[in-house]
Design a protein around this motif. Structure first.
Motif, PDB file in Angstrom:
ATOM      1  N   ALA A 213      48.791  27.698  25.390  1.00  0.00           N
ATOM      2  CA  ALA A 213      48.779  26.159  25.867  1.00  0.00           C
ATOM      3  C   ALA A 213      47.990  26.183  27.177  1.00  0.00           C
ATOM      4  CB  ALA A 213      50.234  25.641  26.025  1.00  0.00           C
ATOM      5  N   MET A 214      48.019  27.138  27.727  1.00  0.00           N
ATOM      6  CA  MET A 214      47.438  27.339  29.069  1.00  0.00           C
ATOM      7  C   MET A 214      46.518  28.557  29.619  1.00  0.00           C
ATOM      8  SD  MET A 214      50.342  25.809  31.737  1.00  0.00           S
ATOM      9  CE  MET A 214      49.413  25.859  33.162  1.00  0.00           C
ATOM     10  N   PRO A 215      45.572  28.648  28.626  1.00  0.00           N
ATOM     11  CA  PRO A 215      44.879  30.279  28.636  1.00  0.00           C
ATOM     12  C   PRO A 215      44.034  30.441  29.790  1.00  0.00           C
ATOM     13  CG  PRO A 215      43.548  28.494  27.264  1.00  0.00           C
ATOM     14  CD  PRO A 215      44.745  27.705  27.607  1.00  0.00           C
ATOM     15  N   ARG A 216      43.598  29.310  30.554  1.00  0.00           N
ATOM     16  CA  ARG A 216      42.819  29.696  31.871  1.00  0.00           C
ATOM     17  C   ARG A 216      41.693  30.432  31.540  1.00  0.00           C
ATOM     18  NH1 ARG A 216      47.299  30.974  36.561  1.00  0.00           N
ATOM     19  NH2 ARG A 216      48.645  28.881  36.270  1.00  0.00           N
ATOM     20  N   ARG A 217      41.288  31.641  32.126  1.00  0.00           N
ATOM     21  CA  ARG A 217      39.966  32.111  31.861  1.00  0.00           C
ATOM     22  C   ARG A 217      40.086  33.519  31.232  1.00  0.00           C
ATOM     23  NH1 ARG A 217      36.052  31.364  36.780  1.00  0.00           N
ATOM     24  NH2 ARG A 217      34.549  31.875  35.277  1.00  0.00           N
ATOM     25  N   LEU A 218      41.380  33.756  30.939  1.00  0.00           N
ATOM     26  CA  LEU A 218      41.587  35.202  30.421  1.00  0.00           C
ATOM     27  C   LEU A 218      40.513  35.506  29.323  1.00  0.00           C
ATOM     28  CD1 LEU A 218      43.037  37.809  30.125  1.00  0.00           C
ATOM     29  CD2 LEU A 218      45.010  36.721  28.754  1.00  0.00           C
ATOM     30  N   MET A 219      40.931  34.764  28.135  1.00  0.00           N
ATOM     31  CA  MET A 219      39.915  35.100  27.018  1.00  0.00           C
ATOM     32  C   MET A 219      38.321  35.127  27.239  1.00  0.00           C
ATOM     33  SD  MET A 219      42.286  35.974  25.044  1.00  0.00           S
ATOM     34  CE  MET A 219      41.348  37.072  23.806  1.00  0.00           C
ATOM     35  N   PRO A 220      37.757  34.111  27.960  1.00  0.00           N
ATOM     36  CA  PRO A 220      36.431  34.130  28.283  1.00  0.00           C
ATOM     37  C   PRO A 220      35.987  35.442  29.222  1.00  0.00           C
ATOM     38  CG  PRO A 220      37.341  31.971  28.709  1.00  0.00           C
ATOM     39  CD  PRO A 220      38.544  32.859  28.331  1.00  0.00           C
ATOM     40  N   ARG A 221      36.864  35.764  29.910  1.00  0.00           N
ATOM     41  CA  ARG A 221      36.744  36.943  30.761  1.00  0.00           C
ATOM     42  C   ARG A 221      36.656  38.164  29.879  1.00  0.00           C
ATOM     43  NH1 ARG A 221      35.945  37.051  36.272  1.00  0.00           N
ATOM     44  NH2 ARG A 221      36.663  35.044  37.471  1.00  0.00           N
ATOM     45  N   LEU A 222      37.699  38.275  28.961  1.00  0.00           N
ATOM     46  CA  LEU A 222      37.677  39.392  27.777  1.00  0.00           C
ATOM     47  C   LEU A 222      36.451  39.359  26.925  1.00  0.00           C
ATOM     48  CD1 LEU A 222      39.920  41.526  27.343  1.00  0.00           C
ATOM     49  CD2 LEU A 222      40.730  40.022  25.314  1.00  0.00           C
ATOM     50  N   PHE A 226      33.953  42.604  26.794  1.00  0.00           N
ATOM     51  CA  PHE A 226      33.437  43.248  25.382  1.00  0.00           C
ATOM     52  C   PHE A 226      32.015  43.214  25.581  1.00  0.00           C
ATOM     53  CE2 PHE A 226      37.443  41.623  23.168  1.00  0.00           C
ATOM     54  CZ  PHE A 226      38.216  42.692  23.844  1.00  0.00           C
ATOM     55  N   ALA A 227      31.313  42.202  25.770  1.00  0.00           N
ATOM     56  CA  ALA A 227      29.866  42.043  25.823  1.00  0.00           C
ATOM     57  C   ALA A 227      29.283  42.974  26.840  1.00  0.00           C
ATOM     58  CB  ALA A 227      29.482  40.512  26.164  1.00  0.00           C
ATOM     59  N   ARG A 228      29.754  43.252  27.748  1.00  0.00           N
ATOM     60  CA  ARG A 228      29.253  44.086  29.012  1.00  0.00           C
ATOM     61  C   ARG A 228      29.375  45.634  28.540  1.00  0.00           C
ATOM     62  NH1 ARG A 228      31.745  42.279  32.853  1.00  0.00           N
ATOM     63  NH2 ARG A 228      33.439  43.838  33.347  1.00  0.00           N
ATOM     64  N   ALA A 229      30.355  45.620  27.663  1.00  0.00           N
ATOM     65  CA  ALA A 229      30.802  47.223  27.245  1.00  0.00           C
ATOM     66  C   ALA A 229      29.641  47.808  26.191  1.00  0.00           C
ATOM     67  CB  ALA A 229      32.194  47.332  26.622  1.00  0.00           C
ATOM     68  N   GLY A 230      29.128  46.832  25.610  1.00  0.00           N
ATOM     69  CA  GLY A 230      28.208  47.088  24.433  1.00  0.00           C
ATOM     70  C   GLY A 230      29.033  47.902  23.491  1.00  0.00           C
ATOM     71  N   LEU A 231      30.121  47.480  22.911  1.00  0.00           N
ATOM     72  CA  LEU A 231      30.999  48.115  22.068  1.00  0.00           C
ATOM     73  C   LEU A 231      30.046  48.697  20.793  1.00  0.00           C
ATOM     74  CD1 LEU A 231      34.017  46.039  22.142  1.00  0.00           C
ATOM     75  CD2 LEU A 231      33.774  48.418  23.308  1.00  0.00           C
ATOM     76  N   GLU A 232      30.691  49.662  20.277  1.00  0.00           N
ATOM     77  CA  GLU A 232      30.128  50.236  19.010  1.00  0.00           C
ATOM     78  C   GLU A 232      31.208  50.098  18.100  1.00  0.00           C
ATOM     79  OE1 GLU A 232      30.094  54.571  19.895  1.00  0.00           O
ATOM     80  OE2 GLU A 232      28.295  54.549  21.330  1.00  0.00           O
ATOM     81  N   ARG A 233      30.869  50.257  16.572  1.00  0.00           N
ATOM     82  CA  ARG A 233      31.626  49.692  15.658  1.00  0.00           C
ATOM     83  C   ARG A 233      32.901  50.509  15.748  1.00  0.00           C
ATOM     84  NH1 ARG A 233      28.409  49.532  10.101  1.00  0.00           N
ATOM     85  NH2 ARG A 233      27.930  47.387  11.218  1.00  0.00           N
ATOM     86  N   GLU A 234      32.749  52.006  15.750  1.00  0.00           N
ATOM     87  CA  GLU A 234      33.952  52.840  15.757  1.00  0.00           C
ATOM     88  C   GLU A 234      34.646  52.377  17.005  1.00  0.00           C
ATOM     89  OE1 GLU A 234      36.416  55.578  14.358  1.00  0.00           O
ATOM     90  OE2 GLU A 234      34.765  54.876  13.315  1.00  0.00           O
ATOM     91  N   GLU A 235      34.289  52.030  18.186  1.00  0.00           N
ATOM     92  CA  GLU A 235      35.197  51.449  19.219  1.00  0.00           C
ATOM     93  C   GLU A 235      35.840  50.487  18.968  1.00  0.00           C
ATOM     94  OE1 GLU A 235      32.439  53.612  22.517  1.00  0.00           O
ATOM     95  OE2 GLU A 235      32.079  51.545  21.916  1.00  0.00           O
ATOM     96  N   VAL A 236      35.403  49.355  18.009  1.00  0.00           N
ATOM     97  CA  VAL A 236      35.910  48.227  17.871  1.00  0.00           C
ATOM     98  C   VAL A 236      37.042  48.549  16.974  1.00  0.00           C
ATOM     99  CG1 VAL A 236      35.872  45.936  16.481  1.00  0.00           C
ATOM    100  CG2 VAL A 236      33.942  46.471  18.050  1.00  0.00           C
ATOM    101  N   ASN A 237      36.739  49.445  15.928  1.00  0.00           N
ATOM    102  CA  ASN A 237      38.137  49.930  15.163  1.00  0.00           C
ATOM    103  C   ASN A 237      38.966  50.602  15.911  1.00  0.00           C
ATOM    104  OD1 ASN A 237      36.622  49.060  13.071  1.00  0.00           O
ATOM    105  ND2 ASN A 237      35.435  51.012  12.402  1.00  0.00           N
ATOM    106  N   ILE A 238      39.007  51.235  16.849  1.00  0.00           N
ATOM    107  CA  ILE A 238      39.821  52.029  17.602  1.00  0.00           C
ATOM    108  C   ILE A 238      40.559  50.894  18.244  1.00  0.00           C
ATOM    109  CG2 ILE A 238      40.294  53.342  19.595  1.00  0.00           C
ATOM    110  CD1 ILE A 238      38.015  55.103  18.660  1.00  0.00           C
ATOM    111  N   LEU A 239      40.029  49.839  19.051  1.00  0.00           N
ATOM    112  CA  LEU A 239      40.727  48.940  19.517  1.00  0.00           C
ATOM    113  C   LEU A 239      41.555  48.009  18.684  1.00  0.00           C
ATOM    114  CD1 LEU A 239      38.007  47.612  22.160  1.00  0.00           C
ATOM    115  CD2 LEU A 239      40.177  49.090  22.467  1.00  0.00           C
ATOM    116  N   ARG A 240      40.994  47.688  17.535  1.00  0.00           N
ATOM    117  CA  ARG A 240      41.794  46.796  16.530  1.00  0.00           C
ATOM    118  C   ARG A 240      43.012  47.809  16.048  1.00  0.00           C
ATOM    119  NH1 ARG A 240      39.111  42.574  13.837  1.00  0.00           N
ATOM    120  NH2 ARG A 240      41.118  42.448  12.825  1.00  0.00           N
ATOM    121  N   GLY A 241      42.828  49.146  15.889  1.00  0.00           N
ATOM    122  CA  GLY A 241      43.936  49.888  15.224  1.00  0.00           C
ATOM    123  C   GLY A 241      44.983  49.925  16.551  1.00  0.00           C
TER     124      GLY A 241
END
Length: 256
Positions: A213-222, A226-241
């Motif tokens: 209800a009050m997300p503020r800027r957390l999700m845009p910053r997150l 993610f964009a700045r990190a240049g995530l690889e597919r396997e790294e996304v899988n690790i984070l999802r895990g």
């Protein structure tokens, strides 16, 4: 001392093949061996020794650490003039200011000039003794004085260290500045990043770290992270895990 094995190195080509390193009146044979090692790591092979105190010597071989082929091919002469014979450009290395020095260049600029000259003639880099370097008379025989811009309070380098710095600058100036590359893996797709972002939002809300209800800027910053990190597919899988495991723990806590 442990035995060393000669390093199989292809012969120098291009401008590096026209470079000669001249060591004048070196007193310790270990420094000759260490200088030979410094040379070979950068693709230089031509070593001339002016009136060394002890050479050849087992300690020189030991300090060469596999670069004994450079020592075996070294030429020993009685005078600096003999070592400089036939050179189109002579560069003397000195850390101390000299009143009657000719053109003085930082070692990087001197290396660039050396490489340009080596396209049509030989170049000699001259290093003096361990204790006092080149004498004024020896330095006067060099067309250019090169200096390594070290700390003014303590600018004296070990002989082999000075050879290593100069040899490195020569190699870079000759166009050999590329380095090995780390392996590249498949980057995450836009859809995969979006899935991670949505999953993170759900898990953070379940953890009560995010208030939808009050997300503020957390999700845009997150998203920006993610964009700045240049995530690889396997790294996304690790984070999802990781997020999936957090989800399981949250569900288990709720059932209790």
């Amino acid at each position: 001392m442990p035995e060393t094995t000669d390093v199989p190195t292809p012969p120098a080509t291009g401008p590096l093949a026209r470079m000669r390193v001249v060591l004048v009146r070196t007193s310790h044979p270990g420094n000759i061996g260490a200088a030979a090692r410094a040379m070979l790591t950068m693709g230089l092979e031509r070593l001339l020794l002016v009136a060394p105190r002890r050479f050849p010597d087992p300690e020189a071989d030991a300090r060469a650490s596999g670069a004994t082929a450079v020592l075996a091919g070294a030429t020993v002469v009685d005078s600096l003039d003999a070592a400089l014979s036939g050179a189109s450009l002579t560069i003397g290395l000195s850390a101390r200011p000299r009143e009657f020095a000719g053109q003085v260049l930082p070692v990087r600029a001197a290396a660039e000039r050396a490489v340009a000259t080596a396209m049509h003639g030989d170049v000699a880099l001259v290093f003096g003794t361990e204790m006092s370097g080149l004498s004024n008379d020896e330095l006067a025989r060099c067309a250019v004085v090169a200096t390594i811009p070290a700390s003014p309070g303590y600018a004296s380098l070990n002989l082999a260290a000075a050879v290593q710095v100069a040899a490195y600058e020569l190699r870079v100036a000759a166009g050999h500045g590329t380095v090995w590359m780390a392996p590249r893996f498949a980057p995450a797709t836009h859809d995969e990043i979006q899935g991670l972002h949505a999953h993170a939002a759900r898990t953070l809300a379940a953890m009560r770290f995010l208030d939808p209800a009050m997300p503020r800027r957390l999700m845009p910053r997150l998203r920006r992270l993610f964009a700045r990190a240049g995530l690889e597919r396997e790294e996304v899988n690790i984070l999802r895990g990781i997020l999936a495991r957090i989800d399981e723990l949250i569900d288990g806590t709720r059932r209790r």
